[in-house]
Design a protein around this motif. Structure first.
Motif, mmCIF file in Angstrom:
data_model
loop_
_atom_site.group_PDB
_atom_site.id
_atom_site.type_symbol
_atom_site.label_atom_id
_atom_site.label_comp_id
_atom_site.label_asym_id
_atom_site.label_seq_id
_atom_site.Cartn_x
_atom_site.Cartn_y
_atom_site.Cartn_z
ATOM 1 N N SER A 165 0.873 -1.120 -0.079
ATOM 2 C CA SER A 165 0.035 0.007 0.096
ATOM 3 C C SER A 165 0.745 1.314 0.015
ATOM 4 N N LYS A 171 -2.687 -13.419 -1.958
ATOM 5 C CA LYS A 171 -3.031 -12.330 -0.765
ATOM 6 C C LYS A 171 -2.649 -11.085 -1.141
ATOM 7 N N ASP A 176 -4.308 -9.952 -4.312
ATOM 8 C CA ASP A 176 -5.551 -9.325 -3.907
ATOM 9 C C ASP A 176 -5.372 -7.757 -3.626
ATOM 10 N N MET A 177 -4.342 -7.815 -2.664
ATOM 11 C CA MET A 177 -4.108 -6.356 -2.161
ATOM 12 C C MET A 177 -3.717 -5.478 -3.228
ATOM 13 N N LYS A 213 -4.666 -5.568 -6.218
ATOM 14 C CA LYS A 213 -5.670 -5.215 -7.110
ATOM 15 C C LYS A 213 -6.740 -4.376 -6.658
ATOM 16 N N GLU A 214 -6.994 -4.566 -5.159
ATOM 17 C CA GLU A 214 -7.982 -3.668 -4.512
ATOM 18 C C GLU A 214 -7.366 -2.319 -4.537
ATOM 19 N N LEU A 215 -6.052 -2.171 -4.638
ATOM 20 C CA LEU A 215 -5.244 -0.602 -4.574
ATOM 21 C C LEU A 215 -5.637 -0.053 -6.112
ATOM 22 N N GLY A 216 -6.051 -0.714 -7.049
ATOM 23 C CA GLY A 216 -5.997 -0.079 -8.211
ATOM 24 C C GLY A 216 -5.026 -0.286 -9.141
ATOM 25 N N ASP A 272 -4.968 -14.111 -12.582
ATOM 26 C CA ASP A 272 -5.068 -12.751 -11.773
ATOM 27 C C ASP A 272 -3.804 -11.923 -12.162
#
Ligand code: DX5
Ligand code: ZN
Length: 216
Positions: A76, A98, A101-102, A104-107, A129
């Motif tokens: 992040s 994990k 995923d993180m 990707k969640e941050l765009g 992914d």
């Protein structure tokens, strides 16, 4: 279409802004940023403050290569510095899924890297992914090393894996890319070609022209 991604590690850190301007004038669109933590690799490079500071000066696509142990701890932070893509090492992550995923969640686009001794098959479970796979053609940690020829076959196998997946995944190669091998590397399937010393050593604009000329 290939992308030439100069690696900032080889730049003159006292003249970064000027050197980034040269890259942009030469139509470079990506900048490769090597983050080394002194644990996953035996060297330390630079971190968030530097990235944040140059983010203001350039529109280049920031391709972050994390050579960091347990990368989830810093994902992040790097996204917040203006990363467009974050690639972490399979070998460094406890739970690669994990980390993916993180990111990707941050765009941010996500890539996974493998060291020379790691078979690329380990990435298969994650392929649906990933936006990019990075095949290291030197032991990570230092610029200016010699390209390991075993990377040619590894790139071909990875390219086949990507084609079989039917997904639009970039294949990046990093380490020892120079004028004399860049074309054969691209012919082996790589479409993102990282180049440090061969871009920043000497006349940057001239070096970029020589490298891109070979790719025609
Ligand atoms: C090595 C780094 C590379 C390095 C490449 O660990 O990941 O990105 O900067 O440097 P050259 O192109 O000089 O081999
Ligand atoms: Zn790198």
């Amino acid at each position: 279409m290939y992308i030439l991604a100069p690696s900032l590690l080889a730049a003159d850190f006292g003249r970064i802004k000027e050197q980034l301007n040269i890259l942009e004038e030469e139509n470079i669109s990506w900048l490769h940023l090597d983050i080394m933590d002194g644990m996953f690799v035996p060297n330390i490079s630079f971190g968030q403050p530097l990235i944040k500071s140059i983010r203001k000066d350039t529109k280049l696509f920031f391709d972050i290569h994390m050579m960091v142990h347990d990368p989830i701890r810093y994902v992040s932070d790097f996204a917040a510095c203006g990363a467009d893509s974050i690639t972490f090492h399979y070998e460094a992550a406890r739970k690669p899924d994990k980390v993916i995923d993180m990111i990707k969640e941050l765009g941010v686009k996500v890539g996974m890297a493998v060291k020379p001794a790691t078979p690329v098959d380990v990435l298969k479970p994650f392929i649906d992914d990933l936006d990019m796979i990075l095949v290291m053609s030197v032991e990570p940690g230092f610029g200016g090393q010699k390209f390991m020829p075993a990377a040619y076959d590894k790139l071909k196998t990875t390219k086949e894996m990507i084609t079989a997946s039917g997904r639009d995944i970039r294949l990046e190669v990093d380490g020892g890319v120079v004028v004399d091998n860049i074309k054969s590397i691209e012919q082996s399937g790589a479409d993102v070609l990282v180049a440090g010393s061969s871009v920043f050593g000497g006349d940057i604009a001239g070096n970029i022209r020589l490298l891109t000329e070979r790719l025609k």
